[in-house]
Scaffold this active site. Structure first.
Site, PDB file in Angstrom:
ATOM      1  N   ARG A   1       0.857  -1.195   0.000  1.00 30.63           N
ATOM      2  CA  ARG A   1       0.000   0.000   0.000  1.00 30.63           C
ATOM      3  C   ARG A   1       0.889   1.240   0.000  1.00 30.63           C
ATOM      4  NH1 ARG A   1      -2.454   3.011   4.873  1.00 30.63           N
ATOM      5  NH2 ARG A   1      -3.707   4.528   3.778  1.00 30.63           N
TER       6      ARG A   1
ATOM      7  N   HIS B   1      -2.806  10.921   0.838  1.00 36.48           N
ATOM      8  CA  HIS B   1      -2.215  10.703   2.164  1.00 36.48           C
ATOM      9  C   HIS B   1      -1.497  12.006   2.564  1.00 36.48           C
ATOM     10  CE1 HIS B   1      -0.696   7.384   5.046  1.00 36.48           C
ATOM     11  NE2 HIS B   1      -0.266   8.532   5.539  1.00 36.48           N
TER      12      HIS B   1
ATOM     13  N   GLU C   1      -7.221   8.641   6.578  1.00 30.63           N
ATOM     14  CA  GLU C   1      -7.359   9.257   7.899  1.00 30.63           C
ATOM     15  C   GLU C   1      -7.977  10.661   7.906  1.00 30.63           C
ATOM     16  OE1 GLU C   1      -3.735   8.915  10.167  1.00 30.63           O
ATOM     17  OE2 GLU C   1      -3.723   6.749  10.045  1.00 30.63           O
TER      18      GLU C   1
ATOM     19  N   ASN D   1      -6.993   2.116  10.316  1.00 25.56           N
ATOM     20  CA  ASN D   1      -5.649   2.179  10.884  1.00 25.56           C
ATOM     21  C   ASN D   1      -5.803   2.127  12.392  1.00 25.56           C
ATOM     22  OD1 ASN D   1      -4.830   2.518   8.276  1.00 25.56           O
ATOM     23  ND2 ASN D   1      -4.303   4.689   8.489  1.00 25.56           N
TER      24      ASN D   1
ATOM     25  N   TYR E   1      -3.755   1.857  16.089  1.00 29.44           N
ATOM     26  CA  TYR E   1      -2.494   1.919  16.829  1.00 29.44           C
ATOM     27  C   TYR E   1      -2.692   1.719  18.323  1.00 29.44           C
ATOM     28  CZ  TYR E   1      -0.233   3.361  12.575  1.00 29.44           C
ATOM     29  OH  TYR E   1       0.264   3.362  11.298  1.00 29.44           O
TER      30      TYR E   1
ATOM     31  N   GLU F   1      -3.242  -0.088   8.299  1.00 29.80           N
ATOM     32  CA  GLU F   1      -2.023   0.245   9.049  1.00 29.80           C
ATOM     33  C   GLU F   1      -2.142  -0.311  10.458  1.00 29.80           C
ATOM     34  OE1 GLU F   1      -1.000   4.437   9.316  1.00 29.80           O
ATOM     35  OE2 GLU F   1      -1.464   4.740   7.198  1.00 29.80           O
TER      36      GLU F   1
END
Ligand code: IFM
Length: 451
Positions: A80, A125, A170, A302, A304, A362
């Site tokens: 990606r 992005h 995002e 994504n 985290y 991600e």
């Protein structure tokens, strides 16, 4: 900790690594590329740690063949990456694209396919052409047609070879960090503006999806949201209320409209009361919410870390803040490592939103581990992070989650936005002076896991 096993994932599951253009390419003003908001932000004193910038980054623009060979050696099946809008349209809106910019992505895609690696393209992005920012950026509704124009050019050019497309990466970061609190480019500080920007970001996504489909008949298209599962710190009504608000601000404001639920009513009320959502009747037009709720093929997420929320009335504007736990493991970014929240998130998206396919676009962690005297990068914490999060994915799948792919962030140590080069997320160590690359222990573990 349970060890994940490949057999826990369905056949056809996508295994990949991810990067983005500004974070790795370098060559910022080469071959006709125009200025992006991140070039401008980096050049503004005090915005990026240590005055770091993207001019060289990982020099991927020149070293992409070496980086693809690295991926191949790590058994990566999908890659990606994002397209730099200013390489294609230097001021964002020219009628004719820059041939050299398109040719670079042609070479990249061809080399990936040659190596047996499936390209996954992200169109946006964060490296917006500065010229578009000069006309208001995501605050100006014209950006929707600009984005559609750019999308059409890229889809037409790469669509014969690229079948997986992500419109935007995002929205929360673009809008809140870029327009709300000014930590990211373009550095503006107004929550009211961040909500306006969010509407245009979502609208641009919705308008771009049919354009991609028109030019790439067998395209799989989605958007990527960064989501932060949250929970109240206690059962007190204040903490529960604060958690509702955090979840609305971070997650539901983006998830709900994409899934056809409109902006969440509780947050509309909250933002209206704070004076941040007062003029929306002038910028939400008829049909917008239908455009945003366009049917997609997958939801990219994504993940985290999680947030634990307690009420903390320190100001009228904000009645919540994240609790800091002292005992849980943390990454160098001070983000708590909490894999069970990924499982909970995947199940929520499947069960509450009915997501038919979810791709973790991600997931990863920053740790500073450097090569030892023998040149070995023993990043045991990052390996543990991947083991825990892949176990969480496997467990979610066993409970019915519609997870179809996983991309580790990131292939290379790279330019971590306002943090400059200080935070290292790479599977591969990069010496930014020599551009030497060394696969870390976590990369070798992932290779063995998914091969
Ligand atoms: O490096 C970023 C990436 O660009 C977007 N998602 C989060 C990563 C780590 O902060």
């Amino acid at each position: 900790m349970t060890t994940p096993h490949l057999s826990q994932f369905p056949t056809g599951f996508t295994w990949g690594v991810a990067t983005s253009s500004f974070q790795i390419e370098g060559s910022t003003f080469v071959d006709g590329r125009g200025e992006s908001i991140w070039d401008r932000f980096c050049a503004t004193e005090g915005k990026v740690k240590n005055g770091d910038h993207g001019e060289i980054a990982c020099d991927h623009y020149n070293r992409f063949a070496e980086d693809i060979a690295l991926m191949k050696s790590l058994g990566v099946k999908a890659y990606r990456f994002s397209i730099a809008w200013p390489r294609i349209l230097p001021s964002g809106s020219e009628t004719e694209p820059v041939e050299a910019g398109l040719a670079f992505y042609d070479r990249l895609v061809d080399a990936l396919l040659e190596a047996g690696i499936e390209p996954w393209v992200t169109l946006y992005h964060w490296d917006l052409p500065q010229a578009l920012q000069d006309e208001g950026g995501w605050l100006n509704r014209r950006i929707v047609e600009r984005f559609v124009h750019y999308t059409e050019i890229v889809a037409k050019r790469l669509g014969d070879r690229v079948k997986h497309w992500i419109t935007i990466n995002e929205p929360w970061v673009i809008c809140h960090l870029g327009y709300g609190v000014g930590e990211h480019a373009p550095g503006l500080k107004s929550i009211r503006h961040s909500l306006l920007a969010a509407h245009h970001v979502l609208l641009a996504h919705g308008a771009a999806v049919p354009v991609i489909r028109r030019h790439v008949s067998d395209a799989k298209v989605g958007i990527t949201l960064n989501l932060c599962p949250s929970e109240p710190a206690s059962e007190s009504p204040w903490d529960i209320e604060a958690n509702r608000s955090f979840d609305g601000f971070f997650n539901r404001w983006y998830l709900d409209p994409i899934f056809g639920r409109d902006y969440p009513a509780d947050m509309v009320q909250e933002y209206t009361e704070r004076g941040d959502f007062v003029d929306h009747a002038t910028w939400i037009e008829e049909g917008d919410m239908e455009t945003i709720a366009v049917e997609t093929d997958f939801l990219g997420i994504n993940y985290y870390s999680r947030a634990v929320i307690r009420s903390d009335k320190v100001s009228e504007e904000e009645n919540w803040e994240r609790t800091v736990f002292d005992d849980g493991p943390r990454t160098a970014f001070n983000w708590e490592v909490h894999a069970p929240s990924l499982e909970r998130l995947l199940l929520r998206l499947t069960n509450d939103y009915g997501a038919k396919a979810i791709v973790v676009t991600e997931n990863g962690a920053s740790y500073p581990t450097a090569p030892d005297a023998n040149g070995v990068v023993a990043d045991v914490e990052r390996q543990a992070y991947f083991e825990q999060h892949l176990s969480a994915c496997a467990s979610a799948i066993a409970k019915g989650a519609t997870l179809t792919g996983y991309f580790a962030w990131s292939l290379l140590d790279n330019f971590e936005w306002a943090e400059g080069y200080e935070q290292r997320f790479g599977l591969v160590w990069v010496d930014f002076d020599t551009q030497q690359r060394i696969p870390k222990q976590s990369a070798l573990w992932l290779r063995d896991f998914w091969s």
